[in-house]
Write an enzyme that holds these catalytic residues in place. Structure first.
Site, PDB file in Angstrom:
ATOM      1  CE  LYS A 130       2.359   6.109  11.944  1.00  0.00           C
ATOM      2  NZ  LYS A 130       1.027   6.512  11.346  1.00  0.00           N
ATOM      3  CE1 TYR A 214       4.835  10.410  10.757  1.00  0.00           C
ATOM      4  CE2 TYR A 214       2.703   9.881  11.715  1.00  0.00           C
ATOM      5  CZ  TYR A 214       3.606   9.772  10.679  1.00  0.00           C
ATOM      6  OH  TYR A 214       3.292   9.033   9.567  1.00  0.00           O
TER       7      TYR A 214
HETATM    8  P1  NAD Z   1      -5.665   2.669   3.841  1.00  0.00           P
HETATM    9  O1  NAD Z   1      -7.012   2.540   4.435  1.00  0.00           O
HETATM   10  O2  NAD Z   1      -5.484   3.678   2.772  1.00  0.00           O
HETATM   11  O3  NAD Z   1      -5.163   1.264   3.288  1.00  0.00           O
HETATM   12  C1  NAD Z   1      -5.304   0.075   4.037  1.00  0.00           C
HETATM   13  C2  NAD Z   1      -5.226  -1.118   3.120  1.00  0.00           C
HETATM   14  O4  NAD Z   1      -5.473  -2.302   3.892  1.00  0.00           O
HETATM   15  C3  NAD Z   1      -6.283  -1.094   1.996  1.00  0.00           C
HETATM   16  O5  NAD Z   1      -5.714  -1.568   0.829  1.00  0.00           O
HETATM   17  C4  NAD Z   1      -7.353  -2.070   2.496  1.00  0.00           C
HETATM   18  O6  NAD Z   1      -8.026  -2.700   1.437  1.00  0.00           O
HETATM   19  C5  NAD Z   1      -6.493  -3.079   3.257  1.00  0.00           C
HETATM   20  N1  NAD Z   1      -7.258  -3.800   4.281  1.00  0.00           N
HETATM   21  C6  NAD Z   1      -7.176  -5.136   4.497  1.00  0.00           C
HETATM   22  N2  NAD Z   1      -8.005  -5.512   5.480  1.00  0.00           N
HETATM   23  C7  NAD Z   1      -8.641  -4.401   5.884  1.00  0.00           C
HETATM   24  C8  NAD Z   1      -9.636  -4.147   6.865  1.00  0.00           C
HETATM   25  N3  NAD Z   1     -10.132  -5.136   7.630  1.00  0.00           N
HETATM   26  N4  NAD Z   1     -10.069  -2.880   7.022  1.00  0.00           N
HETATM   27  C9  NAD Z   1      -9.558  -1.866   6.288  1.00  0.00           C
HETATM   28  N5  NAD Z   1      -8.604  -2.037   5.320  1.00  0.00           N
HETATM   29  C10 NAD Z   1      -8.159  -3.287   5.127  1.00  0.00           C
HETATM   30  O7  NAD Z   1      -4.668   2.963   5.058  1.00  0.00           O
HETATM   31  P2  NAD Z   1      -3.256   3.676   4.981  1.00  0.00           P
HETATM   32  O8  NAD Z   1      -3.414   5.119   5.214  1.00  0.00           O
HETATM   33  O9  NAD Z   1      -2.531   3.242   3.762  1.00  0.00           O
HETATM   34  O10 NAD Z   1      -2.547   3.083   6.312  1.00  0.00           O
HETATM   35  C11 NAD Z   1      -1.999   1.785   6.334  1.00  0.00           C
HETATM   36  C12 NAD Z   1      -0.886   1.737   7.395  1.00  0.00           C
HETATM   37  O11 NAD Z   1       0.117   2.649   7.020  1.00  0.00           O
HETATM   38  C13 NAD Z   1      -1.312   2.125   8.789  1.00  0.00           C
HETATM   39  O12 NAD Z   1      -0.654   1.332   9.738  1.00  0.00           O
HETATM   40  C14 NAD Z   1      -0.878   3.554   8.932  1.00  0.00           C
HETATM   41  O13 NAD Z   1      -0.564   3.939  10.265  1.00  0.00           O
HETATM   42  C15 NAD Z   1       0.366   3.568   8.081  1.00  0.00           C
HETATM   43  N6  NAD Z   1       0.620   4.892   7.478  1.00  0.00           N
HETATM   44  C16 NAD Z   1       1.854   5.390   7.538  1.00  0.00           C
HETATM   45  C17 NAD Z   1       2.106   6.629   6.993  1.00  0.00           C
HETATM   46  C18 NAD Z   1       3.491   7.179   6.990  1.00  0.00           C
HETATM   47  O14 NAD Z   1       3.645   8.321   6.599  1.00  0.00           O
HETATM   48  N7  NAD Z   1       4.495   6.428   7.364  1.00  0.00           N
HETATM   49  C19 NAD Z   1       1.081   7.373   6.408  1.00  0.00           C
HETATM   50  C20 NAD Z   1      -0.186   6.801   6.336  1.00  0.00           C
HETATM   51  C21 NAD Z   1      -0.401   5.555   6.872  1.00  0.00           C
END
Ligand code: NAD
Length: 362
Positions: A130, A214
């Site tokens: 999401k 959420y």
């Molecule tokens: P994060 O920044 O920790 O990870 C993002 C990943 O994408 C990294 O591995 C990064 O290297 C990669 N990436 C590729 N291209 C990129 C760019 N141009 N800029 C930045 N990163 C890039 O993020 P996250 O917290 O893991 O979030 C990722 C997704 O998961 C989002 O859509 C977020 O809304 C969702 N999320 C969901 C939950 C949940 O509880 N369901 C919790 C956190 C995040």
């Protein structure tokens, strides 16, 4: 809430409480469903740890911009051959990898659409984080691509799998708090300078897209209804430049066709709880924290009884249940509990909230 919605929610609650049966449904002799994790950041790390705890879901490939560092590290951790590490450029070759049944999209919001469509075209099922995407038009493209390719699409609303939330839905479904009247909810946190979530291009929006979703989704999930009327106000009080592209804080109200009303808030620049108040005619429930990875706390007054209980599952248990639910859907050819249409409905409401706040998504 209409009776058919009670029935639907009870069935969902039952499905999620019967977790061990998912594993049985897959069958001991059948191979676990193989997932490729796309984007190896915070959430993918949690999802991979969840799969490591599962009998029915397994990480079998990785997709990363850093194959020689993060790729190798996670491949060693999860016993994945180097030939199953892909980059964003070589991703489409995953079509030929028989060990991959599905992908898990853990990328910044603006990349969800592209990688869902490419995964579908490669014949892989998609479990996408999401928010589903950054516009309803993108959500529709994702749904169409998965339909055309005859692959399944699920959006990762992990709290649907949490037993405390399932209990909330059961209590409401039993009629013990009477007819639902209103909700108040919110999710508040901080984002550091430079985070991709503060970029309009990558995040698609600010706190509403990431955190406000959420309480929005929870209220839609509980009522089984869609909001029709909205008011909203956004504000960026901090003038440091951190919020040059996206809103700092958003407050909104929404009304459902049954007459249920809700008032919600979210922010990237204030400390606050994650909570949901559920107010019925003859009782109420309070979840706080409501949207965390574990330790959800349910309180309330249900008739003459009071409730006060803490969820016992530990991170990453919600993700284990989510990964196993989708695995079961794939193996048994069933529709997932939160399909693409669910993500689209949230996005339509998000667009309506931004519009009501005078900041429509372009
Ligand atoms: P994060 O920044 O920790 O990870 C993002 C990943 O994408 C990294 O591995 C990064 O290297 C990669 N990436 C590729 N291209 C990129 C760019 N141009 N800029 C930045 N990163 C890039 O993020 P996250 O917290 O893991 O979030 C990722 C997704 O998961 C989002 O859509 C977020 O809304 C969702 N999320 C969901 C939950 C949940 O509880 N369901 C919790 C956190 C995040």
């Amino acid at each position: 809430m209409e009776r058919r919605n009670f029935t639907k929610l009870s069935a969902l609650a039952l499905a999620w409480t019967c977790v061990p049966s998912y594993a049985q449904n897959i069958g001991a002799s059948r191979k676990p469903v193989g997932y490729a994790a796309i984007g190896l950041g915070t959430i993918s790390d949690i999802f991979m740890r969840a799969c490591a705890q599962s009998q029915t879901a397994k990480i079998t490939a990785l997709v990363t911009g850093h194959p020689d560092t993060k790729g190798v590290k996670y491949a060693e951790m999860h016993g994945i051959p180097k030939t199953s590490i892909y980059t964003y450029e070589t991703f489409d070759r995953i079509r030929d990898n028989q060990e991959v049944d599905a992908v898990y999209v853990g990328l910044p919001n603006s990349m969800h659409c592209e990688f869902t469509v490419r995964a579908a075209q490669a014949g892989k099922h998609v479990l996408c984080e999401k928010p589903m995407a950054i516009s309803s038009a993108e959500c529709r493209r994702m749904i169409d691509a998965c339909r055309q390719a005859k692959v399944k699409l699920m959006i990762g609303y992990r709290v649907h799998s949490d037993p405390t939330w399932i209990q909330v839905i059961e209590i409401i479904g039993s009629g013990r708090i009477g007819q639902l009247q209103s909700f108040q909810g919110g999710f508040f946190a901080q984002q550091p300078v430079g985070a991709w979530r503060l970029s309009k291009t990558l995040g698609g929006g600010g706190a509403l897209m990431d955190l406000g979703i959420y309480p929005l989704n929870a209220i839609r999930h509980i009522t089984g209804e869609e909001p029709t009327d909205f008011t909203a106000i956004l504000s960026t009080r901090e003038q440091s430049g951190r919020f040059a592209e996206v809103e700092q804080s958003m407050e909104w109200t929404m009304k459902f066709s049954s007459g249920i009303i809700a008032s919600c808030g979210c922010s990237y620049g204030q400390s606050g709880p994650s909570f949901l108040n559920i107010n019925g005619e003859s009782g109420y429930l309070v979840m706080e924290p409501a949207f965390h990875y574990d330790g959800l706390h349910l309180r309330g007054a249900v008739g003459r009884e009071s409730i006060d209980q803490l969820g016992t599952g530990k991170l990453p248990f919600q993700f284990v249940l989510e990964a196993e639910h989708f695995a079961s859907c794939i193996r048994n050819n069933k529709e997932p509990e939160s399909p693409g249409e669910e993500g689209l409905k949230d996005m339509l409401a998000i667009e309506a909230i931004y519009k009501a706040a005078g900041a429509p998504i372009a």
